[in-house]
Enzyme design. Structure first.
Site, mmCIF file in Angstrom:
data_model
loop_
_atom_site.group_PDB
_atom_site.id
_atom_site.type_symbol
_atom_site.label_atom_id
_atom_site.label_comp_id
_atom_site.label_asym_id
_atom_site.label_seq_id
_atom_site.Cartn_x
_atom_site.Cartn_y
_atom_site.Cartn_z
ATOM 1 C CG HIS A 94 -21.830 70.480 -80.394
ATOM 2 N ND1 HIS A 94 -21.602 71.036 -79.257
ATOM 3 C CD2 HIS A 94 -23.071 70.346 -80.730
ATOM 4 C CE1 HIS A 94 -23.146 71.397 -78.610
ATOM 5 N NE2 HIS A 94 -23.869 70.680 -79.973
ATOM 6 C CD GLU A 132 -24.019 72.584 -84.301
ATOM 7 O OE1 GLU A 132 -24.993 73.270 -83.798
ATOM 8 O OE2 GLU A 132 -23.619 71.533 -84.050
ATOM 9 C CG HIS A 133 -22.867 75.736 -79.808
ATOM 10 N ND1 HIS A 133 -23.961 76.241 -78.784
ATOM 11 C CD2 HIS A 133 -23.388 74.535 -79.951
ATOM 12 C CE1 HIS A 133 -24.774 75.392 -78.738
ATOM 13 N NE2 HIS A 133 -24.472 74.320 -79.389
ATOM 14 C CD GLU A 150 -26.521 71.422 -77.259
ATOM 15 O OE1 GLU A 150 -26.537 70.633 -78.458
ATOM 16 O OE2 GLU A 150 -25.888 72.540 -77.416
#
Length: 465
Positions: A79, A82-83, A159
């Site tokens: 994840h 991905e950022h 987040e």
């Protein structure tokens, strides 16, 4: 058991649906454009569904790797990557990348799941070449700048805080952790706070090296995109990717009966998930379990459905037992979770809610009716087809199925697979996967009146209840 009136209505509906199915409906499914598939020399797969009548297209890269490919030490790296992939490459700065996408009027996005990572672009058909070039650039040439990594930590931590406020997300994270303890399938996608604060450039580079290989990737195009042209673009932009060591190999997790309760009495709503172990993507039991899930159905008091089709929905509506519920069949490469997610403000009657829920599960194993199965199959087929409305949903289905099955299942084939499910199939899978099986329970909120694990577990066997 269905009422006589409902059974009669079901039979009439089934006859009329069968008449429609025998004429135009299958023909329409056969007219869906064929999915073309090509495998490049380095092992990269290219799959497209072309519709030249459209002005737009979705192109993307589906990667056979997600949080399940992580360890406790680097959980959250997929994840995080991905950022950080959007923060600049050797050829494009972050602002340059954003301006380029904005000038095309396109949308560039990505998401990470437990078994897959996806990067995709929605754009006009004339910009497909630019979109593929951008995707190839961010996947292979991201600078992974240490300063950008440190700045992104704060973004991901915020987040994570937002995710923690979404009770449904919390429930399903706990459900995976409880059902699959000590297995990467039970890890959260974002990872623990400690990992987010310490993941390094070296961690990201190692994950890319091990997982971002050609044989684990599918370049997908849907909409106004030419297959031969996309193959050329993939060769140009991804042709230097290393082949890798093949499909990711995971240890099949052992499903564990478990109970997690987070009692918060000042919350207005109880959030409850009950699940048994389900089947994998490639299991022959996948389709009967989907039909069984459709038979349990869903309910939402706010939707104002006065005549819900499922028996559980009728009971819940009549006795005001829940605000809503949704049955689910979450599928992975070698296992799954089959269950129900419930929200209820009626905290004093959670025992009745659990009782009727498990009773309906048991009825799947003992007395499902022809009418119920027929209606559930029609509802399932409708929902599967409606989910393909647009180039991005089509691209998502192609990418997901290419990674799961190694091929695309056409809408016509899926229709036939659902249609082939019988009452006996539903009874068989209900007995194999649900009846007298351990279950995982997660409950958050005012859940004092929810029966304890042993009582719910004993109800999974009619002889003991």
């Amino acid at each position: 058991m269905l009422s006589a009136a409902l059974r009669l209505t079901a039979k009439r509906n089934v006859r009329s649906l069968a008449t429609a199915s025998s004429s135009s409906y299958p023909g329409a499914l056969l007219n869906v454009p064929k999915t073309q598939v090509t495998r490049l020399p380095n092992g990269l797969t290219v799959a497209t569904e072309s519709n030249p009548a459209l002005a737009t297209a979705t192109v993307g890269v589906w990667i056979d790797s997600g949080s399940r490919a992580e360890t406790k030490a680097n959980n959250g790296v997929a994840h995080f990557l991905e950022h950080i992939s959007f923060k600049g490459t050797k050829q494009r700065t972050q602002s340059g990348l954003e301006i380029e996408i904005e000038n095309m009027g396109g949308h560039l996005n990505a998401y990470t799941s437990r078994e897959q990572t996806v990067y995709y672009a929605k754009l006009f058909s004339q910009d497909v070449a630019k979109g593929v070039n951008i995707l190839g650039d961010i996947l292979q040439n991201s600078t992974l700048d240490p300063g950008a990594i440190d700045r992104e930590r704060a973004v991901i931590l915020r987040e994570a805080e937002e995710v923690d406020k979404q009770v449904e997300e919390v429930v399903f994270d706990h459900l995976h952790a409880a059902a699959f303890p000590e297995n990467a399938l039970g890890y959260t996608i974002l990872g623990p706070k400690e990992n987010i604060q310490t993941l390094s450039q070296a961690d990201l580079q190692a994950y890319i090296k091990n997982n971002y290989t050609a044989d684990r990737m599918v370049v997908v195009g849907a909409g106004n995109v030419d297959h031969a042209e996309l193959c050329k673009l993939a060769e140009t932009n991804f042709g230097k990717l290393p082949q890798g060591s093949g499909k990711a190999k995971f240890v099949r997790p052992a499903f564990t009966g478990s109970d997690v309760r987070i009692r918060v009495d000042d919350m207005p709503t109880a959030h409850i998930a009950l699940a048994v172990e389900g089947a994998s993507w490639t299991s022959a039991d996948h389709w009967p379990l989907l039909v069984a899930s459709a038979m349990i159905g869903s309910y939402d008091r706010a939707a104002g459905n006065a005549h819900p089709s499922s028996k559980l929905a009728q009971i819940v509506a009549k006795h005001n037992l829940a605000n809503s519920f949704t049955s689910f069949n979450t599928t992975y490469s070698d296992t799954g979770l089959w269950g129900i997610y419930i929200q209820s403000n009626n905290r004093d009657n959670l025992d009745d809610l659990a009782h009727f829920t498990v009773r309906e599960w048991m009825r799947l194993a003992t007395a499902p009716s022809e009418g119920e199965v027929a209606i559930a199959k029609q509802q399932l087929k409708t929902s599967l087809l409606l989910a393909l409305d647009g180039t991005t949903p089509v691209a998502e289905e192609i990418g997901r199925q290419m990674l799961a099955y190694g091929r695309r299942l056409s809408p016509f084939e899926i229709d036939r697979l659902v249609d082939a499910v019988t009452v006996e199939d539903v009874k068989r899978v209900a007995n194999e996967f649900i009846y007298d099986r351990d279950l995982a329970i997660v409950a958050v909120g005012p859940v004092e009146c929810l029966p304890d694990y042993n009582r719910i577990r004993s109800a999974m066997n009619l002889l003991r209840y």
